[in-house]
Design a protein around this motif. Structure first.
Motif, PDB file in Angstrom:
ATOM      1  N   UNK A 472      -1.000   2.961  16.313  1.00 42.37           N
ATOM      2  CA  UNK A 472      -1.939   2.346  15.465  1.00 42.37           C
ATOM      3  C   UNK A 472      -1.563   2.658  14.276  1.00 42.37           C
ATOM      4  N   UNK A 473      -1.983   1.783  13.065  1.00 42.09           N
ATOM      5  CA  UNK A 473      -1.485   2.022  11.869  1.00 42.09           C
ATOM      6  C   UNK A 473      -1.664   3.247  11.152  1.00 42.09           C
ATOM      7  N   UNK A 474      -2.932   3.897  11.359  1.00 43.70           N
ATOM      8  CA  UNK A 474      -3.342   5.088  10.977  1.00 43.70           C
ATOM      9  C   UNK A 474      -2.449   6.288  11.226  1.00 43.70           C
ATOM     10  N   UNK A 475      -1.743   6.125  12.550  1.00 44.09           N
ATOM     11  CA  UNK A 475      -0.764   7.096  12.869  1.00 44.09           C
ATOM     12  C   UNK A 475       0.571   6.927  12.395  1.00 44.09           C
ATOM     13  N   UNK A 476       0.841   5.693  11.618  1.00 42.21           N
ATOM     14  CA  UNK A 476       2.272   5.713  10.891  1.00 42.21           C
ATOM     15  C   UNK A 476       1.951   5.475   9.450  1.00 42.21           C
ATOM     16  N   UNK A 488       0.859   0.539  -7.605  1.00 45.07           N
ATOM     17  CA  UNK A 488      -0.213   1.317  -8.154  1.00 45.07           C
ATOM     18  C   UNK A 488      -1.734   0.572  -7.859  1.00 45.07           C
ATOM     19  N   UNK A 489      -1.854  -0.771  -8.082  1.00 44.95           N
ATOM     20  CA  UNK A 489      -2.890  -1.381  -7.715  1.00 44.95           C
ATOM     21  C   UNK A 489      -3.105  -1.624  -6.170  1.00 44.95           C
ATOM     22  N   UNK A 490      -2.004  -2.116  -5.552  1.00 53.12           N
ATOM     23  CA  UNK A 490      -2.021  -2.283  -4.077  1.00 53.12           C
ATOM     24  C   UNK A 490      -2.349  -1.220  -3.350  1.00 53.12           C
ATOM     25  N   UNK A 491      -1.517  -0.123  -3.727  1.00 55.91           N
ATOM     26  CA  UNK A 491      -1.510   1.068  -2.686  1.00 55.91           C
ATOM     27  C   UNK A 491      -2.823   1.834  -3.107  1.00 55.91           C
ATOM     28  N   UNK A 492      -3.333   1.760  -4.262  1.00 59.41           N
ATOM     29  CA  UNK A 492      -4.588   2.582  -4.450  1.00 59.41           C
ATOM     30  C   UNK A 492      -5.661   2.089  -3.656  1.00 59.41           C
ATOM     31  N   UNK A 493      -5.695   0.705  -3.753  1.00 54.80           N
ATOM     32  CA  UNK A 493      -6.787   0.096  -2.920  1.00 54.80           C
ATOM     33  C   UNK A 493      -6.420   0.413  -1.402  1.00 54.80           C
ATOM     34  N   UNK A 494      -5.285   0.374  -0.921  1.00 55.44           N
ATOM     35  CA  UNK A 494      -4.914   0.470   0.522  1.00 55.44           C
ATOM     36  C   UNK A 494      -5.404   1.782   0.668  1.00 55.44           C
ATOM     37  N   UNK A 495      -5.169   2.714   0.116  1.00 56.33           N
ATOM     38  CA  UNK A 495      -5.537   4.298   0.391  1.00 56.33           C
ATOM     39  C   UNK A 495      -6.882   4.441   0.092  1.00 56.33           C
ATOM     40  N   UNK A 497      -9.377   2.401   0.923  1.00 55.22           N
ATOM     41  CA  UNK A 497     -10.053   1.542   1.993  1.00 55.22           C
ATOM     42  C   UNK A 497      -9.858   2.517   3.070  1.00 55.22           C
ATOM     43  N   UNK A 498      -8.474   2.939   3.242  1.00 58.32           N
ATOM     44  CA  UNK A 498      -8.190   3.850   4.390  1.00 58.32           C
ATOM     45  C   UNK A 498      -9.000   5.025   4.559  1.00 58.32           C
ATOM     46  N   UNK A 499      -9.124   5.627   3.307  1.00 48.37           N
ATOM     47  CA  UNK A 499      -9.833   6.996   3.388  1.00 48.37           C
ATOM     48  C   UNK A 499     -11.331   6.782   3.447  1.00 48.37           C
ATOM     49  N   UNK A 586      -3.181  10.425  -0.164  1.00 50.50           N
ATOM     50  CA  UNK A 586      -4.295  10.382   0.503  1.00 50.50           C
ATOM     51  C   UNK A 586      -4.972  11.920   0.107  1.00 50.50           C
ATOM     52  N   UNK A 587      -4.480  12.823  -0.041  1.00 43.28           N
ATOM     53  CA  UNK A 587      -4.892  14.297  -0.150  1.00 43.28           C
ATOM     54  C   UNK A 587      -6.111  13.766  -1.489  1.00 43.28           C
ATOM     55  N   UNK A 588      -5.184  13.206  -2.560  1.00 40.48           N
ATOM     56  CA  UNK A 588      -6.180  13.167  -3.872  1.00 40.48           C
ATOM     57  C   UNK A 588      -7.314  12.120  -3.774  1.00 40.48           C
ATOM     58  N   UNK A 589      -7.073  11.175  -3.122  1.00 46.82           N
ATOM     59  CA  UNK A 589      -7.997  10.025  -2.725  1.00 46.82           C
ATOM     60  C   UNK A 589      -9.231  10.956  -1.827  1.00 46.82           C
TER      61      UNK A 589
END
Length: 1171
Positions: A472-476, A488-495, A497-499, A586-589
């Protein structure tokens, strides 16, 4: 089942503590199961074990550290981590002889049961308690009692101590062949636990031979597997396991690494190993081996791999000028795959090089010794060995330099032939700005960023599809983040939404959520931080009754969200499980989303700080305390890969900027109290308070720090800075008001307090032989300059004439307006010129000795240094000019009538123009334009001519002081480099005659005077033999005293950390023209970029440039006992130290070299053997 914890295969990373008595001779042939076990220590009650028993047999296969129980008493002042290193625990088995050793000459005889109980029972209790309560966390080890012969009281007592300290029987196993031995054991054990527990954890009736056969079936590695290493003649050799274990500072990578792994282990663990890596775990040799064998998918090679590999291959190309040690740096964004690239380099080069990872917990000397051993192992000739590739992961530059130095010394001692590559040091360091770090370093560098090339994008996209079919994506997640390039913009949004998705339904009030927040806080602000699983279990109040369910119990206790964001790592040395968030982003978010506006980060940090369960927990305490301390103390450093230099730790910076200064101060006060009123926290509180203009509080905290460490120059500097900032604040506050002698009394007093503190700092720094801290000298000049500005702005001085101010400061004159108001500090103000001059001269001398572009003192003292002066040369020029301006007391117009100037005024004007010390004089050679008057830029030639014109017209008869003589002669040398036709330039012979006025007793000469004597009297080819002999005598005497003064100046600092600065080089002319100033080289190398220029200097390529050979004189000499000599008159030997000792041939050779001139004396560059 008992040993495997319910699995098919034994846990590869589980520790075992064995307790045994006498082994029968037949049983000693069946100990293969022990050879493959992870044994932490052996409690052996057989006093003959080392001669004829189990220890004797086991030590044929593994390195053994022989101890007694009293060795497990921690010496005063040693931390647990240091104690573990001291006894080499976790590196080699600790064999504890519990009832003496018959073969030991140090008086450790065995004793009967009653005597043992009286004399050794307490030692056993302390020993077991230390292991169970401080070294091995519950659940990380088994205790196995091997009943191989009749049991006695001491043996049974050992069971009691373990079951008491382990708080239960679940991790204790008993293996007994004899029913009779077991019955006695059972009767004793029933006093501590019930019959079912004892019987369920015991195996009775199996012989040692049967146990041996059974356990080998479930062990993760095959028995007695021999590792292999490459040798120079393209063959292989076996690596003796005992030898390898003795070299515990290195993790040696063998040719057949991982091949001893059993097929059963691979089958059961391969998926977990792969998922752990892509979930954010560090790459392991097993990952690379499984990929090589096509058991799992390939591990992607980033483009940087090819760059680094090319550099490694370039190092292997033979060249006579090749240094024996090459350095390659990898600087990488966190999470960009830098450590994977580094380990891939080792893995794929292990057939052509001997490869190892350095464990930085060991000293540079130990690492060097082990690396030399690895290079020469099973090779016949030390001159003909494969190079060793050593990987350093996230090590301080200073540590790397220390190892390089130790290796250089070793290579030189062994007289390895020139051009022989011995070691490649591959440093892999995290950095938030890898490209910048690459440009600023003089070595071979590769940067790895989150940015992917087009080729990499295709590779990552394909691999991501493959992994998402498997996991599953959350495991990788970490791999997914990499494939998104961390934009920055892409990954910030991804992280985000993930969190957000992850935290849906989380219980905000649960202790598990609190744990996640604690870990997130540490991971956000402290690089490479973690919390041990043992700490987590203590916080969650877990108590697992069966070890086989321990990990399951821990994971079950976590919420689903926590299981996805927390990753389980293993300490590579102790195998203790560590917990961290899968990625810092992820920790920061998590912090941002979980805390939101409800709870500020300062409250969470305070809560973590005051958590007694975590703070008092004994296992992995040293590391936890370090991370907690770093959270509040450790500043950002560009030199350590951070984005910027900060004045406080990132957490404190965040709190004071995003919340409020009061919260930051509250946090540091709590930390001060928590860490037993540590003086360093008091220093931080002083800084934090004065940064926010709370000077009374800052003063108290600075005094507290100094009271605790009165001889610490850095604390004294902080105290001085408190008063300096207070003074500046008072000065600013009165800019809009009319200043009177009465109104500035408090401001002047504060400035004088600052100067007194800086003087105390100077004294402490000079007396400290382990550091060079010039902050006090800089502080005196800076405050003194501002104080002069304040005083001279008063109407009493500025309204009349500035000379009145100078008259007041330099004589007994006191104007009536200031007599009463300033009565308490007239003497201090009249001493201001003297102390400022002394400070300027100290700084000048330091800069004339040493290079200024080294960051060596920053590594160790970054938390204590108040601030660093980034361009000390420019600073000195500016401050010297300011000092001269204020104390000259005259108009700065160059049309000033010099006939009206007093000697003091002239001296101050010389200072103002840059002629007050040799550092500022020679700095004129590097400045294209010098501003010496109001909007009047002048050429250095005009400035130097003006400086010379301020000296007496007849210097020979003027009897100038020694310092003035030095500056006068140095000004001529500087002028000669720019204009040999200048009418102000004195004849070279006149300067030689003038130098005879230097003190005859050389010990009374200034270093700069001795330096000039070497230049003035360096012999020339056309000199007569009598002249040469006279000049050599003068030069040799000056050099002898220069060396003594240099040693005194350097103190106990390693020379590589304060590299000597070369001012001039020997050229082909005569008189002034026989010297070339280093600034001349700039015209030769100005076509290169800064990084290219540094690399050419560092590698020595600059000396091979044709223009350089035309500019410099190549002198001939010889080497003898690895020293370089010049021939003086009448066959006299003149020793010339080599700037790089590694460049000196080991044999006695005729050589050529270039001569440089330093304040240590002449040095040899570019030493070349004559062919």
């Amino acid at each position: 089942m008992l040993i495997t914890g319910g699995k098919k295969i034994m846990d590869k990373e589980k520790w075992h503590v064995l307790v045994t008595n006498r082994f029968l001779e037949k049983d000693l042939q069946s100990i293969d199961f022990l050879l493959n076990m992870n044994i932490f220590c052996m409690f052996d009650f057989d006093p003959d074990s080392n001669v004829s028993g189990l220890c004797h047999e086991y030590s044929k296969h593994h390195a053994v550290n022989r101890h007694f129980m009293q060795n497990y008493k921690i010496p005063s002042g040693l931390s647990i981590r240091e104690f573990e290193s001291h006894l080499r625990l976790f590196d080699q088995i600790s064999w504890i002889f519990c009832n003496g050793r018959n073969d030991f000459k140090g008086n450790e005889p065995p004793c009967d049961e009653k005597t043992w109980v009286k004399t050794k029972r307490t030692l056993l209790k302390d020993c077991v308690s230390l292991i169970c309560k401080d070294i091995l966390p519950k659940g990380t080890f088994h205790v196995i009692f091997l009943l191989t012969s009749p049991v006695d009281t001491p043996f049974l007592n050992t069971f009691y101590e373990f079951i008491t300290d382990m708080e239960g029987h679940e991790d204790i196993i008993c293996l007994a062949e004899s029913e009779e031995n077991f019955k006695k054991w059972q009767r004793f054990a029933l006093g501590s636990c019930d019959m079912e527990t004892v019987n369920s954890s015991s195996v009775v009736g199996m012989t040692i031979s049967q146990i041996n056969a059974t356990l080998q079936q479930v062990q993760p590695t095959t028995t007695r597997a021999m590792k292999r290493l490459p040798i120079r003649v393209k063959g292989e050799c076996f690596l003796d396991t005992r030898e390898e274990e003795m070299r515990c500072s290195l993790e040696i990578l063998s040719l057949n690494h991982c091949e001893e792994t059993s097929p059963e282990f691979i089958e059961s663990e391969k998926e977990t190993i792969e998922q752990q890596f892509y979930h954010g775990g560090k790459v392991t040799w097993m990952n690379l081996w499984l990929a090589d064998k096509n058991i799992v998918g390939e591990v992607i090679q980033r483009d940087a791999y090819s760059e680094v590999n090319s550099l490694v291959k370039d190092c292997l190309c033979w060249s006579l000028d090749r240094a024996p040690i090459s350095c390659i740096n990898i600087y990488h964004h966190p999470g960009s795959g830098g450590s994977t690239v580094a380990r891939q380099i080792l893995w794929n080069n292990r057939r052509d090089l001997r490869c190892a990872v350095v464990k930085p917990s060991y000293s540079a000397m130990v690492v060097s010794e082990d690396a030399i051993w690895l290079r020469e192992y099973e090779e016949k000739d030390p001159q003909k060995c494969l190079p060793v590739l050593l990987l350093f992961e996230d090590c301080d530059q200073e540590y790397l330099e220390d190892v390089k130095h130790e290796l250089t010394v070793a290579v030189n001692t062994k007289k390895i032939a020139r051009g022989t590559l011995c070691f490649i040091l591959l440093s892999c360091r995290r950095s938030h700005n890898p490209e910048k770090m690459c440009k600023e370093s003089v070595q071979q560098n590769v940067s790895i960023t989150h940015k992917l090339s087009e080729t990499e994008k295709k590779q990552f996209s394909k691999k991501r599809q493959s992994l998402e079919e498997q996991f599953k994506p959350e495991f990788i997640l970490t791999f997914v983040l990499m494939s998104e390039e961390f934009e920055s913009h892409k990954i910030a949004e991804y992280v985000k939404q993930f969190v957000k998705h992850l935290l849906q339904g989380i219980d905000y009030n649960s202790v598990v959520t609190k744990l996640v927040l604690y870990v997130a806080l540490l991971n956000t602000y402290v690089q490479n931080s973690f919390i041990s699983q043992s700490h987590c279990e203590a916080l969650l109040a877990l108590s697992c009754h069966l070890d086989r369910f321990r990990q399951h119990a821990f994971e079950t206790s976590l919420s689903e969200q926590a299981r996805l964001v927390l990753i389980h790592l293993r300490d590579e040395n102790t195998y203790i499980t560590l917990i961290r968030i899968i990625h810092p982003l992820v920790a920061k978010e998590i912090l941002h989303q979980l805390l939101g506006d409800k709870e500020p980060q300062s409250c969470l940090a305070l809560d973590l700080l005051n958590n007694d369960v975590l703070f008092e927990h004994r296992f992995a305490k040293d590391q936890y305390m370090k991370f907690l301390r770093d959270l509040f103390m450790t500043r950002r450093r560009i030199s350590k890969g951070d984005e910027l230099d900060s004045f406080f730790s990132p957490l404190i910076e965040h709190v004071r900027e995003k919340e409020c200064p009061d919260k930051a101060i509250e946090l540091l006060k709590a930390a001060y109290k928590r860490f037993h009123e540590d003086a360093f926290f008091a220093q931080q509180l002083a800084r934090l308070n004065y940064k926010h203009d709370r000077f009374e509080e800052a003063e108290q905290w600075a005094k507290t720090a100094v009271a605790k460490r009165p001889n610490n120059s850095y604390f004294l500097d902080t105290k001085g800075q408190v008063y300096r900032q207070w003074f500046i604040a008072k000065f600013k506050a009165m800019k809009q008001t009319e200043k009177t002698p009465e109104s500035i009394v408090g401001t002047v007093e504060t400035a004088l307090k600052a100067i007194e503190c800086f003087q105390e700092c100077e004294k402490a720094a000079v007396e400290d032989n382990d550091t060079i801290n010039n902050a006090g000298f800089f502080g005196v000049v800076e405050v003194g300059s501002e104080l002069l500005k304040l005083i001279s702005s008063l109407d009493v001085f500025s309204r009349r004439n500035h000379s009145q101010c100078i008259k007041y400061l330099l004589s007994g004159y006191v104007p009536a307006e200031v007599e009463i108001p300033w009565e308490n500090f007239h003497g201090k103000l009249k001493n201001l010129q003297k102390i400022m001059l002394e400070a300027l001269e100290w700084i000048s001398e330091d800069l004339s000795y040493f290079q200024t572009d080294l960051n060596t003192d920053e590594e160790k003292t970054s938390e204590t240094v108040e601030r660093t002066t980034k361009h000390p040369m420019h600073w000195l020029v500016n401050k010297s000019s300011t000092y001269g301006k204020y104390f000259s007391g005259v108009s700065q117009s160059k049309d000033q009538n010099q006939g009206k100037l007093t000697p003091v005024m002239k001296r101050m004007m010389i200072y103002h123009h840059g002629g007050g010390n040799i550092t500022t004089i020679f700095s004129l050679l590097t400045n294209q334009k010098v501003c010496c008057g109001p909007n009047k830029p002048e050429s250095p030639v005009m400035v130097l001519e003006q400086i010379i014109s301020l000296y007496p017209s007849n210097p020979m008869g003027a009897q100038m002081p020694q310092a003035d003589l030095v500056h006068y002669i140095a000004s001529h040398f500087a002028l000669s480099c720019l204009s040999t036709q200048s009418p102000k330039l004195a004849a070279f012979k006149d300067l030689q005659s003038l130098s005879e006025q230097f003190p005859k007793e050389k010990q009374r000469c200034l270093p700069s005077a001795l330096f000039l004597l070497v230049l003035l009297f360096w012999p020339e080819e056309q000199d007569t033999e009598v002249d040469k002999e006279r000049k050599y005598k003068t030069v040799l005497s000056a050099v002898e005293h220069l060396q003594r003064l240099y040693d005194k100046k350097l103190k106990d600092i390693p020379p590589r950390k304060k590299r000597i600065y070369t001012h001039f080089f020997l050229s082909n002319g005569t008189g002034f023209e026989k010297f070339v100033h280093k600034s001349k080289f700039e015209t030769i190398t100005n076509m290169f970029s800064v990084s290219e220029k540094r690399l050419k200097w560092f590698s020595g390529q600059v000396w091979k440039m044709p223009k350089m050979s035309k500019l410099l004189k190549c002198v001939t000499g010889w080497t003898e006992d690895e020293k370089v000599f010049l021939e003086g008159p009448k066959g006299m030997k003149f020793h010339i130290p080599a700037l790089k000792t590694s460049s000196v041939p080991h044999n006695n050779e005729n050589v050529t070299f270039y001569l440089g001139f330093t304040l240590k004396g002449p040095v040899a560059y570019n030493i070349t053997v004559q062919t």
